[in-house]
Design an enzyme around this catalytic site. Structure first.
Site, PDB file in Angstrom:
ATOM      1  N   CYS A  33      31.371  53.700  69.006  1.00 14.85           N
ATOM      2  CA  CYS A  33      31.310  55.098  69.426  1.00 14.85           C
ATOM      3  C   CYS A  33      30.845  55.117  70.873  1.00 14.85           C
ATOM      4  O   CYS A  33      30.332  54.135  71.383  1.00 14.85           O
ATOM      5  CB  CYS A  33      30.339  55.910  68.558  1.00 14.85           C
ATOM      6  SG  CYS A  33      30.759  55.980  66.803  1.00 14.85           S
ATOM      7  N   GLU A  56      52.888  35.666  71.115  1.00 17.85           N
ATOM      8  CA  GLU A  56      52.717  37.083  71.432  1.00 17.85           C
ATOM      9  C   GLU A  56      52.430  37.329  72.903  1.00 17.85           C
ATOM     10  O   GLU A  56      52.995  38.252  73.501  1.00 17.85           O
ATOM     11  CB  GLU A  56      51.563  37.671  70.604  1.00 17.85           C
ATOM     12  CG  GLU A  56      51.889  37.920  69.144  1.00 17.85           C
ATOM     13  CD  GLU A  56      50.702  38.501  68.408  1.00 17.85           C
ATOM     14  OE1 GLU A  56      50.886  39.500  67.683  1.00 17.85           O
ATOM     15  OE2 GLU A  56      49.582  37.967  68.555  1.00 17.85           O
ATOM     16  N   TRP A 112      34.089  56.805  66.628  1.00 20.87           N
ATOM     17  CA  TRP A 112      34.924  55.908  65.829  1.00 20.87           C
ATOM     18  C   TRP A 112      34.314  55.931  64.438  1.00 20.87           C
ATOM     19  O   TRP A 112      33.237  55.406  64.210  1.00 20.87           O
ATOM     20  CB  TRP A 112      34.919  54.499  66.419  1.00 20.87           C
ATOM     21  CG  TRP A 112      35.664  53.482  65.605  1.00 20.87           C
ATOM     22  CD1 TRP A 112      35.163  52.680  64.626  1.00 20.87           C
ATOM     23  CD2 TRP A 112      37.052  53.156  65.696  1.00 20.87           C
ATOM     24  NE1 TRP A 112      36.140  51.883  64.112  1.00 20.87           N
ATOM     25  CE2 TRP A 112      37.304  52.149  64.743  1.00 20.87           C
ATOM     26  CE3 TRP A 112      38.091  53.628  66.496  1.00 20.87           C
ATOM     27  CZ2 TRP A 112      38.576  51.597  64.575  1.00 20.87           C
ATOM     28  CZ3 TRP A 112      39.346  53.072  66.319  1.00 20.87           C
ATOM     29  CH2 TRP A 112      39.577  52.067  65.376  1.00 20.87           C
ATOM     30  N   LYS A 130      50.513  48.187  69.075  1.00 24.35           N
ATOM     31  CA  LYS A 130      49.268  47.886  68.359  1.00 24.35           C
ATOM     32  C   LYS A 130      49.375  48.218  66.876  1.00 24.35           C
ATOM     33  O   LYS A 130      48.898  47.489  66.034  1.00 24.35           O
ATOM     34  CB  LYS A 130      48.112  48.675  68.986  1.00 24.35           C
ATOM     35  CG  LYS A 130      46.749  48.295  68.424  1.00 24.35           C
ATOM     36  CD  LYS A 130      46.404  46.858  68.743  1.00 24.35           C
ATOM     37  CE  LYS A 130      45.126  46.404  68.099  1.00 24.35           C
ATOM     38  NZ  LYS A 130      44.931  44.960  68.212  1.00 24.35           N
ATOM     39  N   ARG A 150      36.214  53.447  73.069  1.00 24.63           N
ATOM     40  CA  ARG A 150      35.254  53.032  72.043  1.00 24.63           C
ATOM     41  C   ARG A 150      35.399  53.831  70.750  1.00 24.63           C
ATOM     42  O   ARG A 150      34.844  53.454  69.722  1.00 24.63           O
ATOM     43  CB  ARG A 150      33.826  53.202  72.567  1.00 24.63           C
ATOM     44  CG  ARG A 150      33.473  52.324  73.737  1.00 24.63           C
ATOM     45  CD  ARG A 150      32.043  52.559  74.176  1.00 24.63           C
ATOM     46  NE  ARG A 150      31.110  52.257  73.115  1.00 24.63           N
ATOM     47  CZ  ARG A 150      30.602  51.066  72.861  1.00 24.63           C
ATOM     48  NH1 ARG A 150      30.959  50.041  73.617  1.00 24.63           N
ATOM     49  NH2 ARG A 150      29.752  50.877  71.881  1.00 24.63           N
ATOM     50  N   ASN A 189      25.310  55.679  67.806  1.00 21.90           N
ATOM     51  CA  ASN A 189      26.283  54.600  67.661  1.00 21.90           C
ATOM     52  C   ASN A 189      25.625  53.504  66.843  1.00 21.90           C
ATOM     53  O   ASN A 189      24.497  53.100  67.137  1.00 21.90           O
ATOM     54  CB  ASN A 189      26.695  54.054  69.030  1.00 21.90           C
ATOM     55  CG  ASN A 189      27.657  52.888  68.930  1.00 21.90           C
ATOM     56  OD1 ASN A 189      28.336  52.720  67.928  1.00 21.90           O
ATOM     57  ND2 ASN A 189      27.709  52.079  69.978  1.00 21.90           N
ATOM     58  N   GLY A 190      26.292  53.018  65.806  1.00 21.34           N
ATOM     59  CA  GLY A 190      25.729  51.973  64.952  1.00 21.34           C
ATOM     60  C   GLY A 190      25.883  52.334  63.490  1.00 21.34           C
ATOM     61  O   GLY A 190      26.641  53.237  63.124  1.00 21.34           O
ATOM     62  N   LYS A 250      49.574  33.786  68.239  1.00 25.24           N
ATOM     63  CA  LYS A 250      48.900  34.281  69.440  1.00 25.24           C
ATOM     64  C   LYS A 250      49.602  33.785  70.707  1.00 25.24           C
ATOM     65  O   LYS A 250      49.774  34.529  71.671  1.00 25.24           O
ATOM     66  CB  LYS A 250      47.428  33.829  69.458  1.00 25.24           C
ATOM     67  CG  LYS A 250      46.541  34.595  68.530  1.00 25.24           C
ATOM     68  CD  LYS A 250      46.368  36.024  68.981  1.00 25.24           C
ATOM     69  CE  LYS A 250      46.141  36.970  67.816  1.00 25.24           C
ATOM     70  NZ  LYS A 250      47.265  37.202  66.945  1.00 25.24           N
ATOM     71  N   GLU A 271      48.356  31.322  62.806  1.00 31.07           N
ATOM     72  CA  GLU A 271      47.781  32.365  63.656  1.00 31.07           C
ATOM     73  C   GLU A 271      47.709  31.906  65.108  1.00 31.07           C
ATOM     74  O   GLU A 271      47.998  32.688  66.025  1.00 31.07           O
ATOM     75  CB  GLU A 271      46.394  32.757  63.144  1.00 31.07           C
ATOM     76  CG  GLU A 271      45.635  33.739  64.009  1.00 31.07           C
ATOM     77  CD  GLU A 271      46.295  35.082  64.140  1.00 31.07           C
ATOM     78  OE1 GLU A 271      45.878  35.861  65.019  1.00 31.07           O
ATOM     79  OE2 GLU A 271      47.244  35.391  63.375  1.00 31.07           O
ATOM     80  N   HIS A 273      58.805  16.063  57.116  1.00 24.57           N
ATOM     81  CA  HIS A 273      59.962  16.654  56.436  1.00 24.57           C
ATOM     82  C   HIS A 273      60.829  17.468  57.392  1.00 24.57           C
ATOM     83  O   HIS A 273      61.483  18.428  56.973  1.00 24.57           O
ATOM     84  CB  HIS A 273      59.500  17.521  55.264  1.00 24.57           C
ATOM     85  CG  HIS A 273      58.825  16.749  54.187  1.00 24.57           C
ATOM     86  ND1 HIS A 273      59.517  15.962  53.277  1.00 24.57           N
ATOM     87  CD2 HIS A 273      57.507  16.592  53.888  1.00 24.57           C
ATOM     88  CE1 HIS A 273      58.658  15.381  52.462  1.00 24.57           C
ATOM     89  NE2 HIS A 273      57.429  15.742  52.810  1.00 24.57           N
TER      90      HIS A 273
END
Length: 614
Positions: free
Chosen positions: A2, A494, A75, A609, A27, A101-102, A491, A487, A510
């Site tokens: 936040c 991408e 957020w 996104k 944020r 915030n938290g 990355k 992954e 193989h």
């Protein structure tokens, strides 16, 4: 997660709050609000949606003359995005407001106690308990004392700003495990904010608050004291030389790099309040299923896309090993297009950072229609997937702006490991000893990761220079690190546009081994785990064919330098946490190569996104 802004001084406060919130909207952006003093009373305005909604509301307000106020952009973590859940939150009288915030870990208990004493709540948030707690200690007319007394009862993380009509000449700011910085402006103005970008239009002179420090801001003066003992703390004013773009990224060159370095805190936020540090037991009250229902589950189906699918593949190893239950992993876009065998004994787990991924959402709806129990893993509270699932395990990664997912992925892994520990306890398939060992290792992981990140960046930056012009890459892994190889390859694809493939190391002979030559770098993951010797044998096969090898292995492994051209070392940790730790150097290597190639790291071509179309 936040954004907080506060100001007291000679300038009109509302434009300052709005400008600061614009610079912090990255944020959080599901609701926003401001409060200021006018005519001796607090004027509070809030709106759901992005900041533009609040601006439209304030354009209709005439009485905006004020020189002290607070702003917040949210957020959501507790309570869906709405005007009622937007900050600021007030006490019963409406004369005291808090922005926060938290996460207040014990807010359930505090809320029940406060309601029992007659307090009336207007929101679903954890933040509102702070306002009511402070209210209970305002009898002496001292806001600072009331804040200090109230926070003695609070467990969790918080950065807060407090404004009270009873003492309208001051703002109180407190930090504990959430960022908060003060700005000291010319002409006696004082500001507070969650991050430096909100301060830069007015000053580059800042004071960083540390955990459990309280600041009092007045016109022309400021003071910092210890939250517990109330003693004055001498603080150094620092000069910030960032430009605005750099400031939004906290000095990092790209959001992706910033988010890689945010992973220790994001992982901590994801397990905080859920994992008992003494026993390793996990509490997941938001899961939406009771113990009887969980014991009836005969099979688990994990459904996801892209990076989230890789997290699901790792979880398959964990769940089958420790819960003793068959696990299927489906790419969401393929899930609906085969004959599904689902009923009320199957738990379907859709995994999505945004909670809006079209293919994953479609799979969730079909699973529910067929009677399956649906438990979502998601980062966005109030998103469609979380609303339609029977229960949700939220990842508290905060906003992830870089298109290539980093901290959302490691938080998904953390949430899936918590689910594994939880089901192992409920179904009695996991010993207390093993649960405690993994739980303790997870508790130690954020500090370990934070310690290693600077060194890993240096190592990967050096190695990246040798492979900037490569056209192809091969990533190898075994066991739960095979999905991490996938992954890592994703990355690199991408953000650097280098063709890369991930393979199970045992599959090398193989087919893929035919590609090995000096133009095909091979990155292998070789932690000291149960399949270590097998991986080393596979790497020897690459070496025998004159392949260029990058080995990611545990520190102290004497085989590394003998086999590999380049070595990245990772600290030894519990085997089950290797996937979370070993992905970090792969993220950094992809970032460094892409950066050297001059690619748009945060917004790679052709990608979005949140994929909200099929």
């Amino acid at each position: 997660m936040c954004g907080i802004v506060g100001y007291i001084g000679q300038r009109h406060v509302v434009p300052i709050l709005l400008e600061g919130l614009k610079r912090l909207e990255y944020r959080g952006y599901d609701s926003a609000g401001v409060v200021y003093v006018h005519g001796g009373k607090l004027q509070k305005y809030r709106a759901a949606g992005k900041l533009g909604k609040l601006e439209e509301l304030l354009e209709t307000v005439r009485d905006r003359d004020s020189h002290i106020g607070l702003g917040h952009t949210r957020w959501a973590t507790h309570g869906a995005p709405s005007e009622l859940n937007a900050h600021p939150h007030c006490d019963c009288s409406g004369d005291l407001v808090v922005v926060h915030n938290g996460i207040i870990e014990n807010y359930h208990t505090l809320r029940e106690e406060l309601q029992g004493r007659g307090h009336v709540f207007c929101s679903e948030t954890d933040t509102e308990v702070l306002a009511h707690l402070i209210e209970e200690h305002l009898g002496g007319g001292d806001l600072v004392k009331a804040v200090r007394q109230a926070l003695k009862k609070v467990e969790g993380s918080y950065a807060i700003g407090v404004l009270w009509a009873g003492q309208p000449d001051r703002l109180v700011a407190v930090r504990n495990q959430s960022p908060l910085v003060l700005g000291i402006a010319e002409g006696g103005g004082c500001l507070m904010a969650s991050d430096i970008p909100a301060l830069l239009p007015y000053t580059n002179q800042v004071v960083f608050l540390e955990d459990r420090e309280l600041a009092v801001l007045k016109q022309g003066e400021w003071q910092v004291m210890g939250l517990g003992n109330g003693r004055k703390v001498v603080k150094e004013i620092k000069t910030i030389e960032w430009n605005a773009a750099m400031a939004e990224k906290a000095g990092y060159r790209h959001f992706m790099l910033k988010e890689i370095f945010e992973q220790p805190q994001a992982i901590l936020n994801t397990f905080r309040g859920r994992l008992d540090p003494e026993t390793g037991k996990v509490q997941l009250p938001e899961i939406g299923l009771n113990a009887v229902e969980l014991k009836k589950i005969s099979r688990i189906s994990l459904v996801a896309c892209g990076t989230s699918w890789h997290a699901a593949l790792v979880a398959k190893y964990w769940l089958e090993k420790w819960v003793g239950i068959p696990v299927e992993v489906d790419i969401a876009s393929e899930f609906r297009y085969r004959r599904l065998l689902l009923d009320e004994t199957v738990m379907v787990v859709p995994i999505s950072q945004s909670g809006e991924t079209a293919d994953t959402l479609a799979g969730l709806r079909l699973a529910k229609k067929m009677g399956a129990k649906v438990i979502a893993i998601c980062n966005v509270l109030g998103s469609t997937i979380t609303r339609e699932a029977h229960g949700t395990i939220y990842t508290h990664a905060g906003p992830e702006i870089g298109v290539a997912s980093t901290k959302a992925f490691t938080c998904q892994l953390t949430a899936l490991l918590l689910l594994t520990l939880f089901l192992g306890e409920v179904r009695k398939t996991m010993s207390a000893k093993n649960r405690k060992a993994i739980g303790h290792a997870l508790l130690e992981l954020p500090a370990l990761m934070e310690q290693e990140l600077p060194r890993l960046q240096e190592e990967t930056a050096r190695i990246a220079e040798a492979f900037t012009h490569s056209r192809d890459f091969l990533y190898l892994g075994r066991g739960s690190n095979f999905p991490i190889a996938l992954e890592g390859a994703l990355k690199l694809k991408e953000i650097s546009y280098i063709h890369a493939e991930g393979y199970a190391a045992g599959e090398l002979k193989h087919g893929p081994i035919a590609l090995i030559d000096r133009d095909m770098p091979v990155l292998a993951l070789a932690p000291k785990d149960s399949v270590y010797e097998k991986v080393i044998s596979n790497v020897e096969e690459v070496k025998a064919r004159n392949g260029r090898i990058i080995l990611v292995a545990n520190a102290g492994d004497k085989n590394c330098r003998r086999i590999a051209e380049q070595v990245i070392t990772v600290p030894l940790c519990h085997e089950e946490l290797n996937p979370i730790l070993f992905v970090v150097p792969l993220q950094l290597l992809a970032y460094e190569i892409a950066n050297l190639r001059g690619c748009d790291v945060d917004q790679p071509r052709n990608l979005a996104k949140s994929v909200t179309v099929e």
